[in-house]
Design an enzyme around this catalytic site. Sequence first.
Site, PDB file in Angstrom:
ATOM      1  N   LYS A 229       2.860   8.731   6.810  1.00 40.38           N
ATOM      2  CA  LYS A 229       3.815   7.946   6.010  1.00 40.38           C
ATOM      3  C   LYS A 229       5.236   8.505   6.105  1.00 40.38           C
ATOM      4  CE  LYS A 229       0.881   5.043   3.509  1.00 40.38           C
ATOM      5  NZ  LYS A 229       0.176   4.830   2.259  1.00 40.38           N
ATOM      6  N   ARG A 263      -7.660   7.715   3.534  1.00 42.74           N
ATOM      7  CA  ARG A 263      -7.454   6.619   4.500  1.00 42.74           C
ATOM      8  C   ARG A 263      -6.530   7.162   5.591  1.00 42.74           C
ATOM      9  NH1 ARG A 263      -3.776   2.602   5.435  1.00 42.74           N
ATOM     10  NH2 ARG A 263      -4.631   0.633   6.177  1.00 42.74           N
TER      11      ARG A 263
HETATM   12  C1  9MG Z   1      -3.219  -0.812   3.522  1.00 40.30           C
HETATM   13  N1  9MG Z   1      -2.702   0.481   3.094  1.00 40.30           N
HETATM   14  C2  9MG Z   1      -1.604   1.127   3.577  1.00 40.30           C
HETATM   15  N2  9MG Z   1      -1.421   2.276   2.915  1.00 40.30           N
HETATM   16  C3  9MG Z   1      -2.415   2.365   1.999  1.00 40.30           C
HETATM   17  C4  9MG Z   1      -2.771   3.290   1.013  1.00 40.30           C
HETATM   18  O1  9MG Z   1      -2.037   4.366   0.788  1.00 40.30           O
HETATM   19  N3  9MG Z   1      -3.859   3.069   0.266  1.00 40.30           N
HETATM   20  C5  9MG Z   1      -4.602   1.936   0.453  1.00 40.30           C
HETATM   21  N4  9MG Z   1      -5.675   1.768  -0.335  1.00 40.30           N
HETATM   22  N5  9MG Z   1      -4.310   1.014   1.377  1.00 40.30           N
HETATM   23  C6  9MG Z   1      -3.234   1.219   2.120  1.00 40.30           C
END
Ligand code: 9MG
Length: 284
Positions: A229, A263
Site C-alpha cells: 500500500k 490479504r
Molecule cells: C479489496 N481490498 C483492497 N484492500 C483491501 C483491504 O485492506 N482489506 C480488504 N478486506 N479488502 C481490500
Amino acid sequence: MPDSALTAAPTLRCGRYTFDLSRPHVMGILNVTPNSFSDGGRYFNLARALAHARQMITDGADIIDIGGESTRPGAEPVRVDDELARVLPLVEALASAGIAVSVDTRKPEVMRAVIAAGAAMINDVNALRAPGALDAVATSDAGVCIMHMRGEPATMQQAPDYTNVVAEVRDFLVTRAEATAAAGIDRDRIVIDPGYGFGKRLSHNLSLVRALPVFVATGYPVMMGVSRKSSLGELTGRAVDERLAASLAAGLASVARGARMLRVHDVRETVDALKVWSAIERAE
Ligand code: 9MG
C-alpha cells in the site's frame, strides 16, 4: 456479543470451508482489472489469472480473493456485467477445483452470481451497505469480510480526517457487524477489517495497526490488507513493486497484534514469514 465470544476458538465458516483461525491465514490477491494499483493488468487474461491463483495456493494461500473492480484511490466504477465477465469464469474454475474463493465486490448482483458459482466468501470494502447486499449474503452460507472505508474509492483520499480514528473505525465496524448478524448472517461467518489505506492518512493507518487489539476485543476475527500500500511507499520511499519488505513488516506487526487473516500479493514470502513468527511464538 457474549463474553464467551471473546475467548472462543476463532473459527470462520465460509460456505463449505471452516477456517481454524488459531493459525493466521493468508488470502492471496487476484486482481482481474486492467488498472489495479499494484499489479495493473497483469492478470486480465483468464489463463494467466488461473495459473497465478494455483501458484498462490501452492505457495500456501488459504483462500484467493478475486477482484474485478479496482478499489485503488481515484478508481472509476465498473458496470455489473463487466465485473461479472471478469470474475465469474475464474470463480467457476477455481471453486470447482476445490479452491476456496472470495470475491471482492460491492455489488449485490455480483455477490449473488459469484456465490451461486461457488464463491465461499464476499469481501466487501463497503461493508454490505449497498441496498440488497446484506440479503445477498444472508440468503447463502458464504462468509463475509466487512471493511471500513471513509467515502468512495474515487474520492476517499481527499483530506480524510478523524477526531479519534480508532474509536470511529471500531464503532463503524461493530455497528455494521451487528447489522450483518441481525440480517441473519451468523457471527462465525463475519470478519472485520479496519480498511488500511481506505480514506486514511499515514498516521491514521499506523494508529490502526497499533490499536488492532481494540478490534480483536470486539470478538470478530480481524483481517488486514497492508500489502504494497502507498503508505508503505511513504515510509520507505519505495515504488509499488519494491514494497515486499515493508509489506512483510506491516503484516507481521498486524498479526502480532491479533490480526487472523492477511490479504497479500506476495503469498510465498508471507507464508514463510508467518512460519517463523509462529515458531517463535510457540517456543518455550
Ligand atoms: C479489496 N481490498 C483492497 N484492500 C483491501 C483491504 O485492506 N482489506 C480488504 N478486506 N479488502 C481490500
